[in-house]
Design a protein around this motif. Structure first.
Motif, PDB file in Angstrom:
ATOM      1  N   GLY A 291       0.783  -1.225   0.000  1.00  0.00           N
ATOM      2  CA  GLY A 291       0.000   0.000   0.000  1.00  0.00           C
ATOM      3  C   GLY A 291       0.813   1.273   0.000  1.00  0.00           C
ATOM      4  N   VAL A 292       1.740   1.386  -0.961  1.00  0.00           N
ATOM      5  CA  VAL A 292       2.520   2.616  -1.088  1.00  0.00           C
ATOM      6  C   VAL A 292       2.439   3.129  -2.515  1.00  0.00           C
ATOM      7  CG1 VAL A 292       4.139   2.006   0.752  1.00  0.00           C
ATOM      8  CG2 VAL A 292       4.676   1.396  -1.634  1.00  0.00           C
ATOM      9  N   VAL A 319       1.553   6.981   1.105  1.00  0.00           N
ATOM     10  CA  VAL A 319       1.304   5.765   1.894  1.00  0.00           C
ATOM     11  C   VAL A 319      -0.188   5.675   2.167  1.00  0.00           C
ATOM     12  CG1 VAL A 319       1.780   4.526   4.029  1.00  0.00           C
ATOM     13  CG2 VAL A 319       3.583   5.903   2.979  1.00  0.00           C
ATOM     14  N   LEU A 320      -0.794   4.531   1.854  1.00  0.00           N
ATOM     15  CA  LEU A 320      -2.219   4.327   2.074  1.00  0.00           C
ATOM     16  C   LEU A 320      -2.521   4.310   3.565  1.00  0.00           C
ATOM     17  CD1 LEU A 320      -5.044   3.648   0.860  1.00  0.00           C
ATOM     18  CD2 LEU A 320      -4.412   1.235   1.108  1.00  0.00           C
ATOM     19  N   GLU A 321      -3.433   5.155   3.970  1.00  0.00           N
ATOM     20  CA  GLU A 321      -3.794   5.232   5.391  1.00  0.00           C
ATOM     21  C   GLU A 321      -4.408   3.905   5.846  1.00  0.00           C
ATOM     22  OE1 GLU A 321      -6.558   7.951   8.407  1.00  0.00           O
ATOM     23  OE2 GLU A 321      -6.383   8.458   6.270  1.00  0.00           O
ATOM     24  N   ALA A 326       1.728   1.609   6.207  1.00  0.00           N
ATOM     25  CA  ALA A 326       1.440   2.593   7.258  1.00  0.00           C
ATOM     26  C   ALA A 326       1.492   1.946   8.634  1.00  0.00           C
ATOM     27  CB  ALA A 326       0.076   3.232   7.007  1.00  0.00           C
ATOM     28  N   ARG A 327       0.948   0.745   8.764  1.00  0.00           N
ATOM     29  CA  ARG A 327       0.977   0.056  10.045  1.00  0.00           C
ATOM     30  C   ARG A 327       2.400  -0.327  10.443  1.00  0.00           C
ATOM     31  NH1 ARG A 327      -3.491  -2.672   7.653  1.00  0.00           N
ATOM     32  NH2 ARG A 327      -2.195  -4.537   7.365  1.00  0.00           N
ATOM     33  N   GLY A 328       3.265  -0.517   9.427  1.00  0.00           N
ATOM     34  CA  GLY A 328       4.649  -0.885   9.727  1.00  0.00           C
ATOM     35  C   GLY A 328       5.559   0.311   9.964  1.00  0.00           C
TER      36      GLY A 328
END
Length: 390
Positions: A291-292, A319-321, A326-328
């Protein structure tokens, strides 16, 4: 009286001599014993002394005989609709314009031609996604002239591979898969397909290059490049070696005029087999995704970011919210330089690296952030299916 007879005789002889002279000059064959339609009495020719049941030196007949029955012709029809366009295709580009058959909007049903390869006795046929995408009806013609209906098992537009199935009754022997490791640049290869709908055709050439990417045809590319003549209608056909084994699925050409210019591309057999098995076993292909929004680093971009000289990597511009990256801990502005210890030089390489990790696995990313190196752990997600353009 005597003088009169002599004059008549002299005139007759003169006329005969004049006639003979004219015939001898204009039609000499009329005065010859040789038949009028013959210049010489007889001719002698020399014929080669060989066994007509054996192959000529250098012939690839055995390879073609082994593999050709497994190559089928594909005829598709679709109802009236907008012209079919591959996602992201540039319709002014030679790859698209002359190979994928750009058509104007039409209120009438349309049809197209392609090829396929029978790979199993169960009736499994490999072809290209662009050959059968959006088709309402698919007909298969075998090499022996029989025709039958086919149904789609599944396809992967990002590698342009599709799997279809036909009735397995009384099929010809399926093709034998080759080993991509045995294929080398300079090897002789043969392309089999149905170019321009003229019927099953074989062309020859060599392997011009291996691992060809950055071509801009598919999302994931690893092509065999060949100068064997590949033309519209060859899509989905077989690229074989001189043993008659399948080494690739013909997919595209570069052309400025619609015909072969000596630059053709085939999907290697190992990738085609991998996609086929994923479609049959899992219903589709699962690839990793983080998701980038990546961007290649140019020299000017590197200088504007104040990066060290010769920095190799890609810029994460978005970066996809809530997405895996994003979580990483990945942030916009990071420069990604390695994935799982392997350097990342451009966007296409990043796509391949993450896709191969697969969803649900951990990816170790090395990034540059404000002149500092950071190591981030990212749990990959599943790559979304590409949007289709109607």
């Amino acid at each position: 009286m005597f003088n009169r007879l002599w004059l008549m005789f002299a005139q007759a002889v003169t006329i005969l001599l004049a006639a003979w002279f004219i015939v001898a000059t204009l039609k000499p064959t009329w005065l010859s014993n040789t038949p009028m339609n013959s210049i010489v009495d007889s001719i002698t020719i020399k014929e080669g002394d060989y066994d007509s049941s054996s192959n000529n030196p250098g012939s690839y007949h055995d390879a073609v005989k082994k593999s050709m029955p497994a190559v089928v012709n594909i005829f598709t029809t679709k109802s009236a609709s907008k012209p079919k366009t591959r996602k992201g295709a540039d319709t002014s580009d030679p790859f698209f314009k002359f190979f994928f058959g750009e058509q104007p909007p039409n209120e009438e049903p349309s049809s197209s031609l392609g090829s396929g390869v029978l790979v199993s006795p169960e009736g499994i046929v490999l072809t290209n996604h662009h050959v059968i995408s959006d088709a309402d009806d698919i007909d298969i013609a075998l090499s022996d002239g029989r025709k039958m209906k086919a149904k789609i098992i599944g396809s992967d537009p990002e590698t342009d591979i599709a799997v279809i199935k036909i009735d397995p009754k009384q099929l010809p022997p399926p093709i034998t898969f080759g080993k991509i490791e045995s294929v080398k640049v300079g090897d002789v290869v043969l392309a089999i397909g149905n170019p321009f709908g003229v019927g099953q055709t074989v062309t020859s050439g060599i392997v011009s290059a291996l691992g060809r990417d950055h071509v801009g045809i598919n999302t994931f590319e690893n092509f065999i490049q060949t100068d064997a003549a590949i033309n519209p209608g060859n899509s989905g056909g077989a690229l074989i070696d001189t043993r008659g084994n399948l080494i690739g699925i013909n997919t595209a050409i570069y052309s400025n005029n619609g015909g072969s210019m000596g630059i053709g591309f085939a999907i290697p057999v190992n990738l085609a087999k991998q996609i086929m098995e994923a479609i049959i076993n899992n219903g589709g292909v699962s690839r990793g995704w983080i998701g980038v929004e990546p961007q290649n680093l140019s020299k000017e971009l590197s200088e504007s970011l104040g990066l060290p000289a010769n920095t190799s990597g890609i810029l994460i511009s978005g970066v996809l919210e809530g997405g895996p990256a994003a979580r990483g801990g990945v942030k916009p502005g990071d420069v990604l330089i390695a994935v799982n210890g392997n350097s990342t030089k451009d966007v296409r390489q990043l796509l391949n690296q993450i896709a191969q990790i697969g969803p649900g696995n951990e990816a170790t990313l090395k990034v540059l952030r404000k002149d500092k190196e950071l190591v981030l752990k990212v749990q990959t997600g599943k790559r979304p299916k590409p949007k289709t353009t109607n």
